[in-house]
Design an enzyme around this catalytic site. Structure first.
Site, PDB file in Angstrom:
ATOM      1  N   ILE A  56       0.845  -1.202   0.000  1.00 48.50           N
ATOM      2  CA  ILE A  56       0.000   0.000   0.000  1.00 48.50           C
ATOM      3  C   ILE A  56       0.878   1.248   0.000  1.00 48.50           C
ATOM      4  O   ILE A  56       0.621   2.211  -0.734  1.00 48.50           O
ATOM      5  CB  ILE A  56      -0.942   0.004   1.229  1.00 48.50           C
ATOM      6  CG1 ILE A  56      -1.830  -1.248   1.211  1.00 48.50           C
ATOM      7  CG2 ILE A  56      -1.793   1.267   1.252  1.00 48.50           C
ATOM      8  CD1 ILE A  56      -2.663  -1.454   2.479  1.00 48.50           C
TER       9      ILE A  56
ATOM     10  N   ASP B 212      11.542   2.843   6.052  1.00 49.77           N
ATOM     11  CA  ASP B 212      11.212   1.424   5.895  1.00 49.77           C
ATOM     12  C   ASP B 212      12.400   0.593   6.346  1.00 49.77           C
ATOM     13  O   ASP B 212      13.545   0.997   6.140  1.00 49.77           O
ATOM     14  CB  ASP B 212      10.889   1.128   4.412  1.00 49.77           C
ATOM     15  CG  ASP B 212       9.969  -0.068   4.254  1.00 49.77           C
ATOM     16  OD1 ASP B 212      10.366  -1.177   4.663  1.00 49.77           O
ATOM     17  OD2 ASP B 212       8.865   0.105   3.710  1.00 49.77           O
TER      18      ASP B 212
ATOM     19  N   THR C 217       9.684  -6.563   4.952  1.00 46.75           N
ATOM     20  CA  THR C 217       8.726  -7.109   3.983  1.00 46.75           C
ATOM     21  C   THR C 217       8.544  -6.161   2.807  1.00 46.75           C
ATOM     22  O   THR C 217       8.089  -6.579   1.740  1.00 46.75           O
ATOM     23  CB  THR C 217       7.354  -7.408   4.631  1.00 46.75           C
ATOM     24  OG1 THR C 217       6.900  -6.220   5.273  1.00 46.75           O
ATOM     25  CG2 THR C 217       7.463  -8.516   5.649  1.00 46.75           C
ATOM     26  N   GLY C 218       8.884  -4.903   2.999  1.00 50.42           N
ATOM     27  CA  GLY C 218       8.847  -3.951   1.880  1.00 50.42           C
ATOM     28  C   GLY C 218       9.931  -4.296   0.868  1.00 50.42           C
ATOM     29  O   GLY C 218      10.904  -4.972   1.208  1.00 50.42           O
TER      30      GLY C 218
ATOM     31  N   ASP D  93      14.856   1.183  11.688  1.00 55.18           N
ATOM     32  CA  ASP D  93      13.999   0.328  12.500  1.00 55.18           C
ATOM     33  C   ASP D  93      13.173   1.215  13.429  1.00 55.18           C
ATOM     34  O   ASP D  93      13.708   1.798  14.375  1.00 55.18           O
ATOM     35  CB  ASP D  93      14.899  -0.634  13.304  1.00 55.18           C
ATOM     36  CG  ASP D  93      14.088  -1.586  14.160  1.00 55.18           C
ATOM     37  OD1 ASP D  93      12.852  -1.430  14.248  1.00 55.18           O
ATOM     38  OD2 ASP D  93      14.699  -2.496  14.751  1.00 55.18           O
TER      39      ASP D  93
ATOM     40  N   TYR E 162      -1.615 -10.560  15.317  1.00 55.35           N
ATOM     41  CA  TYR E 162      -1.548  -9.481  14.311  1.00 55.35           C
ATOM     42  C   TYR E 162      -2.701  -8.496  14.528  1.00 55.35           C
ATOM     43  O   TYR E 162      -2.499  -7.286  14.599  1.00 55.35           O
ATOM     44  CB  TYR E 162      -1.589 -10.052  12.882  1.00 55.35           C
ATOM     45  CG  TYR E 162      -1.932  -8.988  11.861  1.00 55.35           C
ATOM     46  CD1 TYR E 162      -1.017  -7.970  11.568  1.00 55.35           C
ATOM     47  CD2 TYR E 162      -3.183  -8.961  11.243  1.00 55.35           C
ATOM     48  CE1 TYR E 162      -1.344  -6.957  10.678  1.00 55.35           C
ATOM     49  CE2 TYR E 162      -3.511  -7.956  10.350  1.00 55.35           C
ATOM     50  CZ  TYR E 162      -2.601  -6.949  10.069  1.00 55.35           C
ATOM     51  OH  TYR E 162      -2.933  -5.942   9.201  1.00 55.35           O
TER      52      TYR E 162
ATOM     53  N   ARG F 205     -15.553 -11.924   1.003  1.00 59.79           N
ATOM     54  CA  ARG F 205     -14.624 -10.894   1.469  1.00 59.79           C
ATOM     55  C   ARG F 205     -14.895  -9.575   0.753  1.00 59.79           C
ATOM     56  O   ARG F 205     -15.265  -9.548  -0.427  1.00 59.79           O
ATOM     57  CB  ARG F 205     -13.165 -11.297   1.186  1.00 59.79           C
ATOM     58  CG  ARG F 205     -12.635 -12.413   2.088  1.00 59.79           C
ATOM     59  CD  ARG F 205     -12.540 -11.952   3.523  1.00 59.79           C
ATOM     60  NE  ARG F 205     -12.048 -12.968   4.452  1.00 59.79           N
ATOM     61  CZ  ARG F 205     -12.803 -13.860   5.075  1.00 59.79           C
ATOM     62  NH1 ARG F 205     -14.101 -13.906   4.840  1.00 59.79           N
ATOM     63  NH2 ARG F 205     -12.285 -14.709   5.944  1.00 59.79           N
TER      64      ARG F 205
ATOM     65  N   ARG G 270     -10.343 -22.555   8.298  1.00 55.43           N
ATOM     66  CA  ARG G 270      -9.373 -22.195   9.340  1.00 55.43           C
ATOM     67  C   ARG G 270     -10.074 -21.569  10.540  1.00 55.43           C
ATOM     68  O   ARG G 270     -11.034 -20.818  10.369  1.00 55.43           O
ATOM     69  CB  ARG G 270      -8.356 -21.216   8.733  1.00 55.43           C
ATOM     70  CG  ARG G 270      -7.868 -21.752   7.397  1.00 55.43           C
ATOM     71  CD  ARG G 270      -6.966 -20.855   6.636  1.00 55.43           C
ATOM     72  NE  ARG G 270      -7.466 -19.553   6.287  1.00 55.43           N
ATOM     73  CZ  ARG G 270      -6.843 -18.772   5.401  1.00 55.43           C
ATOM     74  NH1 ARG G 270      -5.741 -19.182   4.823  1.00 55.43           N
ATOM     75  NH2 ARG G 270      -7.327 -17.583   5.126  1.00 55.43           N
TER      76      ARG G 270
ATOM     77  N   GLU H  26     -11.665 -17.530  11.517  1.00 58.86           N
ATOM     78  CA  GLU H  26     -11.935 -16.754  10.291  1.00 58.86           C
ATOM     79  C   GLU H  26     -13.416 -16.416  10.173  1.00 58.86           C
ATOM     80  O   GLU H  26     -14.257 -17.300  10.304  1.00 58.86           O
ATOM     81  CB  GLU H  26     -11.601 -17.617   9.063  1.00 58.86           C
ATOM     82  CG  GLU H  26     -10.218 -17.496   8.577  1.00 58.86           C
ATOM     83  CD  GLU H  26     -10.125 -17.829   7.091  1.00 58.86           C
ATOM     84  OE1 GLU H  26      -9.275 -17.244   6.443  1.00 58.86           O
ATOM     85  OE2 GLU H  26     -10.906 -18.656   6.596  1.00 58.86           O
TER      86      GLU H  26
END
Ligand code: UDP
Length: 329
Positions: free
Chosen positions: A16, A35, A39-40, A58, A146, A214, A266, A269
């Site tokens: 994003i 950043d 993961t970027g 960081d 998360y 979704r 799962r 969910e």
């Protein structure tokens, strides 16, 4: 010439974030990306790297990155760890990134008197909601670390808004998809999984019977919501950002075209995610523009981006999600 406004995007090399950076440049902002590239991807900013300032740092540790907040107009805080499984196996890392990181970014924003703070929150805070479409005042029920750590970040933002008067908005994104939505190896969001399977001509691993739905929201609509949040003078408010629709996984497979293989449902969910977007429509004058059919077409045009992404099979998924079934089942 009018001086450009300086804007910071944390997580600007991510999915994003990098789309937001594109939009900010189009609108003539002076952009600084913070950043850690965990993961970027540098690749996401390759086409504009000479037009922006990129700081590798960081955010969960305070060091000299906060000096970049001096003279900054707005901060978009998108840096975070995503994905469910690693948040269950490594909650400490998620706490550091998503909670301590947010705290540090808020403190820097407070110190340098940032004029607008926009937090990217997650619809996962609703867990398995009681009502659809789900409103912002629905019960908060995070199902895994998360979701919890993103919600804790949001609570910090709203508290700092109240106590330290940092003008802030939090946007709760629903199932964002779009180009550059690839994850870096972990079993993550469905688009990354399905697109790599499509390239490899393997069947799509459909969870359950695929009738679950979704609210897939295209990334440029998300970016428009972020931009509207910066322009607005509303503060201390939380908004859902969704597509206005919810579609089944089976329909997604129809759009992507391919074979299916079914894998177990799962735990934790929801059957459905579906944002009530009346609030953001009314207060920020935002509405979504990209239908799922158009969004999928855009992605397919750029499918090469996923060509080296891991190809998930039911066996590999079974192994990778063991802890998910163990802890949340
Ligand atoms: N999904 C699927 N196959 C996969 C991964 C996900 O059918 O290999 C489905 C999943 O059941 C859910 C939807 O795709 O209904 C979106 O999953 P994702 O993990 O992207 O987001 P979330 O479940 O957090 O909304």
């Amino acid at each position: 010439m009018k001086k450009k406004l300086k804007v910071i995007v944390t997580g600007g090399a991510g999915f994003i974030g990098s789309h937001l950076v594109d939009k900010l440049l189009e609108n003539n902002y002076d952009v600084i990306v913070l950043d850690n590239f965990s993961t970027g991807r540098k690749e996401n900013l390759k086409h504009i790297k000479n037009k922006i300032t990129i700081i590798e740092c960081d955010l969960s540790k305070t060091n000299n990155w906060s000096k970049y907040f001096n003279g900054t107009y707005a901060v978009f805080h998108l840096a975070a760890l995503a994905d469910i499984v690693p948040s269950i196996t490594d909650p400490e890392n998620y706490f550091k990134s998503n909670v301590t990181g947010t705290y540090n970014v808020l403190e820097a924003s407070h110190k340098y008197k940032i004029k607008r703070f926009i937090y990217s929150a997650s619809s996962s805070c609703y867990g398995i909601p009681d009502d659809y479409p789900t409103k912002e005042n629905a019960e908060i029920k995070p199902e895994y670390p998360y979701a919890l750590t993103k919600k804790m970040g949001e609570d910090l933002v709203m508290h700092w808004e109240k106590v330290y008067k940092i003008p802030s908005i939090s946007l709760r994104f629903f199932n964002v998809y779009g180009t550059r939505s690839r994850t870096s190896g972990t079993y993550g969001a469905v688009f990354g999984v399905f697109l790599a399977q499509k390239i490899a001509q393997k069947p799509f691993t459909v969870v359950g019977n695929g009738s679950q739905t979704r609210d897939f929201t295209y990334v440029t609509d998300i970016v428009d919501a972020l931009m509207s949040s910066m322009s607005s003078n509303i503060s201390g408010e939380i908004f859902n950002v969704g597509s206005g629709k919810t579609i089944s996984i089976n329909y997604l497979v129809e759009l992507l075209k391919g074979e299916k293989v079914f894998i177990p449902k799962r735990p934790g969910e929801p059957e459905t995610t579906f944002a009530d977007i009346d609030k953001i429509k009314n207060k920020l004058n935002w509405s979504p523009n990209i239908s799922i059919e158009d969004g999928v077409k855009k992605i397919i045009t750029n499918i090469d981006y996923w060509k080296d992404a891991p190809v998930w099979t039911p066996e590999k998924i079974d192994k990778a999600t063991k802890v998910w079934f163990e802890k949340l089942g």
